[in-house]
Enzyme design. Structure first.
Site, PDB file in Angstrom:
ATOM      1  N   GLU A   1       0.583  -0.538  -4.694  1.00  0.00           N
ATOM      2  CA  GLU A   1      -0.582   0.321  -4.888  1.00  0.00           C
ATOM      3  C   GLU A   1      -0.096   1.744  -4.764  1.00  0.00           C
ATOM      4  O   GLU A   1       0.748   2.047  -3.906  1.00  0.00           O
ATOM      5  CB  GLU A   1      -1.636  -0.007  -3.824  1.00  0.00           C
ATOM      6  CG  GLU A   1      -2.950   0.761  -3.938  1.00  0.00           C
ATOM      7  CD  GLU A   1      -2.977   2.085  -3.169  1.00  0.00           C
ATOM      8  OE1 GLU A   1      -3.961   2.823  -3.321  1.00  0.00           O
ATOM      9  OE2 GLU A   1      -1.993   2.409  -2.449  1.00  0.00           O
ATOM     10  N   GLU A  22      -4.439   4.071  -8.282  1.00  0.00           N
ATOM     11  CA  GLU A  22      -5.711   4.659  -7.848  1.00  0.00           C
ATOM     12  C   GLU A  22      -5.806   6.087  -8.369  1.00  0.00           C
ATOM     13  O   GLU A  22      -4.929   6.911  -8.116  1.00  0.00           O
ATOM     14  CB  GLU A  22      -5.839   4.653  -6.319  1.00  0.00           C
ATOM     15  CG  GLU A  22      -7.174   5.236  -5.889  1.00  0.00           C
ATOM     16  CD  GLU A  22      -7.372   5.339  -4.382  1.00  0.00           C
ATOM     17  OE1 GLU A  22      -8.225   6.141  -3.958  1.00  0.00           O
ATOM     18  OE2 GLU A  22      -6.669   4.621  -3.629  1.00  0.00           O
ATOM     19  N   ASP A  81      -1.187   6.222  -5.759  1.00  0.00           N
ATOM     20  CA  ASP A  81      -2.253   7.182  -6.072  1.00  0.00           C
ATOM     21  C   ASP A  81      -1.724   8.241  -7.022  1.00  0.00           C
ATOM     22  O   ASP A  81      -0.580   8.671  -6.888  1.00  0.00           O
ATOM     23  CB  ASP A  81      -2.711   7.884  -4.788  1.00  0.00           C
ATOM     24  CG  ASP A  81      -2.981   6.895  -3.669  1.00  0.00           C
ATOM     25  OD1 ASP A  81      -4.114   6.412  -3.583  1.00  0.00           O
ATOM     26  OD2 ASP A  81      -2.044   6.604  -2.887  1.00  0.00           O
ATOM     27  N   ASP A  96       0.145  -2.208   4.343  1.00  0.00           N
ATOM     28  CA  ASP A  96       1.278  -1.310   4.585  1.00  0.00           C
ATOM     29  C   ASP A  96       2.550  -2.106   4.864  1.00  0.00           C
ATOM     30  O   ASP A  96       3.650  -1.582   4.728  1.00  0.00           O
ATOM     31  CB  ASP A  96       1.009  -0.422   5.818  1.00  0.00           C
ATOM     32  CG  ASP A  96      -0.121   0.571   5.589  1.00  0.00           C
ATOM     33  OD1 ASP A  96      -0.330   0.979   4.434  1.00  0.00           O
ATOM     34  OD2 ASP A  96      -0.799   0.937   6.571  1.00  0.00           O
ATOM     35  N   HIS A 107       0.824  -1.212   0.000  1.00  0.00           N
ATOM     36  CA  HIS A 107       0.000   0.000   0.000  1.00  0.00           C
ATOM     37  C   HIS A 107       0.860   1.265   0.000  1.00  0.00           C
ATOM     38  O   HIS A 107       1.582   1.527   0.966  1.00  0.00           O
ATOM     39  CB  HIS A 107      -0.885  -0.035   1.251  1.00  0.00           C
ATOM     40  CG  HIS A 107      -1.833   1.091   1.376  1.00  0.00           C
ATOM     41  ND1 HIS A 107      -1.836   1.945   2.469  1.00  0.00           N
ATOM     42  CD2 HIS A 107      -2.830   1.509   0.563  1.00  0.00           C
ATOM     43  CE1 HIS A 107      -2.803   2.829   2.311  1.00  0.00           C
ATOM     44  NE2 HIS A 107      -3.421   2.595   1.168  1.00  0.00           N
ATOM     45  N   ARG A 108       0.812   1.996  -1.095  1.00  0.00           N
ATOM     46  CA  ARG A 108       1.662   3.177  -1.298  1.00  0.00           C
ATOM     47  C   ARG A 108       3.135   2.784  -1.166  1.00  0.00           C
ATOM     48  O   ARG A 108       3.965   3.561  -0.683  1.00  0.00           O
ATOM     49  CB  ARG A 108       1.310   4.310  -0.321  1.00  0.00           C
ATOM     50  CG  ARG A 108      -0.167   4.688  -0.348  1.00  0.00           C
ATOM     51  CD  ARG A 108      -0.537   5.751   0.667  1.00  0.00           C
ATOM     52  NE  ARG A 108      -1.982   5.768   0.891  1.00  0.00           N
ATOM     53  CZ  ARG A 108      -2.597   6.411   1.866  1.00  0.00           C
ATOM     54  NH1 ARG A 108      -1.899   7.132   2.723  1.00  0.00           N
ATOM     55  NH2 ARG A 108      -3.905   6.353   2.000  1.00  0.00           N
ATOM     56  N   HIS A 154      -0.961  10.824  -2.456  1.00  0.00           N
ATOM     57  CA  HIS A 154      -2.302  10.424  -2.016  1.00  0.00           C
ATOM     58  C   HIS A 154      -3.226  11.600  -1.730  1.00  0.00           C
ATOM     59  O   HIS A 154      -4.327  11.679  -2.271  1.00  0.00           O
ATOM     60  CB  HIS A 154      -2.206   9.537  -0.766  1.00  0.00           C
ATOM     61  CG  HIS A 154      -3.553   9.139  -0.235  1.00  0.00           C
ATOM     62  ND1 HIS A 154      -4.251   9.896   0.688  1.00  0.00           N
ATOM     63  CD2 HIS A 154      -4.340   8.071  -0.524  1.00  0.00           C
ATOM     64  CE1 HIS A 154      -5.405   9.311   0.941  1.00  0.00           C
ATOM     65  NE2 HIS A 154      -5.483   8.200   0.224  1.00  0.00           N
ATOM     66  N   LYS A 200      -7.078   9.564  -8.066  1.00  0.00           N
ATOM     67  CA  LYS A 200      -7.598  10.412  -6.987  1.00  0.00           C
ATOM     68  C   LYS A 200      -8.344  11.592  -7.600  1.00  0.00           C
ATOM     69  O   LYS A 200      -7.849  12.713  -7.630  1.00  0.00           O
ATOM     70  CB  LYS A 200      -6.447  10.904  -6.101  1.00  0.00           C
ATOM     71  CG  LYS A 200      -5.703   9.814  -5.373  1.00  0.00           C
ATOM     72  CD  LYS A 200      -6.533   9.167  -4.276  1.00  0.00           C
ATOM     73  CE  LYS A 200      -6.802  10.141  -3.151  1.00  0.00           C
ATOM     74  NZ  LYS A 200      -7.544   9.498  -2.044  1.00  0.00           N
TER      75      LYS A 200
END
Length: 242
Positions: free
Chosen positions: A34, A109, A36, A229, A7-8, A49, A111
């Protein structure tokens, strides 16, 4: 096998949404990352993000009000004071360039829920196609109009609606908008929902899974993937199921 998406990037230990976090996720053995994306004032696709730079950098203001060069001067490692080296905000171009050196899957993702960035979907899709990454990218968003727009423009790129509240028969909904997967919040990704979706041919990748008991449940259910994470913790637990 349940895939693990960082995640990120490996954000548990490294500054989120930076090349450092993505590279460390790869070294740790993550199957995917992942990230954003948003647009700068001069139309560049950047990886960050929040709509504002305040939380993750040493700057203040909205991403959309900075030019790309102005954003690059900010330090994205700012919240993690232990880092001596400055980390810039990456461009999507930089991430895809790095992906040529590995086999990582990338969940991008969009945004665009608060600011409907004009032309962002087109730019992201053009870049993915230019790098021949259409089979290694999943496009997700809480803005489902955007997901449908992406599917119409590029049916060859997998799309996944993000949602945080219960959705009745989400596999039917996913199919109706041309999505091959769903990304629900882990609290609503019940085991029955996961199994029913996957039996219907819709992949399920819950977010953001950091608790060990949830990881065990998702591995036991044979979930397609999940977003965490801490990929190192997830990989260690997965070894018990392989």
């Amino acid at each position: 096998m349940t895939l693990i998406f960082a995640h990120r990037g490996y954000s548990h230990l490294f500054p989120e949404n930076t090349m450092k976090a993505f590279k460390e996720a790869e070294y740790a053995g993550s199957d995917g990352i992942e990230l954003d994306v948003q647009l700068t004032k001069d139309g560049e696709i950047v990886v960050i993000h929040d709509e504002k730079v305040d939380r993750t950098t040493n700057g203040k203001g909205f991403v959309k009000d900075f030019t790309f060069n102005e954003l690059r001067k900010l330090d994205a490692s700012y919240p993690k004071k232990t880092f001596l080296k400055k980390e810039p905000i990456p461009s999507l171009y930089e991430v895809l360039e790095w992906m040529k050196t590995n086999h990582i899957i990338c969940n991008i993702e969009l945004k665009n829920g608060i600011f409907p960035y004009e032309g962002m979907e087109e730019k992201v899709i053009a870049l993915i196609r230019a790098y021949n990454m259409t089979d290694r990218v999943v496009l997700s968003s809480f803005n489902h109009y955007s997901i449908v727009n992406c599917y119409r423009m590029a049916p060859e790129i997998e799309t996944a609606p993000l949602f945080s509240e219960g959705l009745y028969m989400p596999w039917i909904y996913a199919e109706s908008i041309g999505a091959k997967s769903i990304h629900p919040k882990y609290t609503i990704a019940k085991t029955e929902l996961i199994k029913a979706s996957m039996e219907y041919g819709i992949a399920v990748r819950p977010y953001t899974v950091n608790k060990e008991n949830t990881m065990h449940r998702l591995f036991s259910a044979g979930c397609s993937a999940f977003i965490t994470d801490d990929p190192v913790k997830a990989i260690k637990i997965r070894e018990q199921y392989c």
